[in-house]
Design a protein around this motif. Structure first.
Motif: not given
Length: 383
Positions: A227, A219, A229-233
């Motif tokens: 980059e 993470r 995609d979001g905080p879940w990535y």
């Protein structure tokens, strides 16, 4: 039956595990990094990576050192098969170096001669796994000198040796190796039920082992190829494995570490008492190198002659759970199919023909020990 080894679990150990069961984390919580830091600090190493077994730690150590197809790993034939199998997991080949007849560890003289021949043949090893059999460290200064001369990397298989010292420094400090591996199997010196750990002073090696123990998933944006995609990535950046240690195991390991020095001291007391009790018997007691302070995971005697199996069987019949550590790896059918012959390593075979591991664990009582020795004496008289 008096076993050859067993765990010593206290109420504090039980309470530590129950506390985790009642917490929010059963895996990937705060206990694993705490356990890693406690072991690293104890040994004087920069980093530690906890995993689900010492076998997993050996595999990750080899991968971190970039062992692969076309490479060679050398180790001792007198060890558990994992010390050699870790090379095969990586697609590398395995060879062995015969043991020193006094320490039962990989012999540095035999290693030097084998390296000289291998260099002439263009067949040097990439990695040498130095196994600290019974808890007694190998001659790491000699192995380190040879590593610098011939350019191979060194893994210390210290599965038997946590709590021991070499040249007055803790085993695991990494002064003479790239990576050190410990085991926390129940019969080992401290236990996490199952588990292992790899220690190193090289941050890059530690980071790689930590990545590979969890599927090669990260993470950390710095390690990603694009980059997030979001905080879940998360992103898989390498082919890794599920080698993680649980919070339950780490909590038990942390609790056990508080008694490590006491465990090793007790083992030394038992070993000294065995030494005295065995003086009048026709057996060879373990020899301890003056440069080492063994973890004394095992107490191995040697019984010469054709009486070996008879003595072993007699002790088992009397309820003394002796064992034999280990059947030389090169004699296993899987390795013989690769072309190894039993006669390739004569000192290993001489050891195998005579070795018996007597019971050795902190909970062994003097009464138990007396029974072990009296049973051994009776068995020897019958041969």
């Amino acid at each position: 039956m008096i076993p050859y080894g067993r765990q010593d679990i206290s109420q504090a150990d039980i309470d530590a595990v129950v506390e985790v069961l009642q917490s929010d984390f059963l895996t990937q919580g705060p206990k694993v990094p705490e356990f890693e830091r406690i072991v690293a600090d104890y040994c004087g190493a920069a980093r530690a990576v906890a995993v689900n077994s010492a076998t997993s730690a050996l595999h990750l150590a080899c991968l971190a050192l970039e062992l692969g197809p076309g490479d060679r790993l050398w180790t001792s034939p007198v060890t558990f098969v994992a010390s050699a199998n870790c090379a095969l997991y990586c697609g590398a080949s395995v060879d062995f170096v015969d043991i020193d007849p006094r320490t039962y560890n990989l012999c540095p003289v035999a290693l030097a001669e084998k390296l000289r021949v291998a260099e002439a043949q263009g067949a040097l090893p990439k990695v040498v796994v130095a196994v600290h059999l019974c808890g007694q460290p190998c001659d790491m200064k000699a192995i380190d000198r040879l590593a610098k001369q011939y350019g191979f990397r060194v893994i210390e298989d210290a599965s038997h040796a946590i709590g021991g010292k070499y040249a007055d420094e803790p085993i695991g400090n990494g002064r003479y190796s790239d990576i050190t591996v410990f085991s926390f199997h129940p019969v080992k010196i401290v236990t996490s039920a199952e588990g292992g750990m790899a220690l190193t002073n090289d941050n890059a090696l530690a980071d790689q082992m930590a990545l590979l123990r969890s599927h090669g998933i990260t993470r950390d944006p710095a390690l990603m190829t694009r980059e997030p995609d979001g905080p879940w990535y998360y992103q898989q950046v390498a082919l890794g494995f599920n080698y993680r240690m649980t919070e339950l195991q780490a909590a038990l390991g942390i609790s056990q570490m508080s008694r490590l020095d006491d465990f090793v001291s007790r083992r030394h007391g038992l070993a000294s008492r065995y030494d005295l009790l065995l003086e009048s018997l026709p057996v060879t007691a373990p020899w301890q190198h003056p440069d080492s302070y063994s973890g004394l995971h095992l107490y191995v005697i040697r019984v010469a002659g054709t009486s070996h199996q008879q003595v072993f069987d007699s002790l088992r019949e009397k309820g003394v759970g002796v064992n034999l550590h280990y059947i030389p790896v090169h004699t296993q059918p899987y390795y013989q199919s690769m072309g190894f012959d039993a006669a390739d390593f004569p000192e290993a075979m001489a050891y195998y023909a005579e070795a018996i591991s007597l019971p050795m664990y902190p909970g062994l009582t003097e009464q138990d020990q007396d029974f072990v020795v009296s049973s051994l004496s009776e068995a020897l008289e019958k041969t």
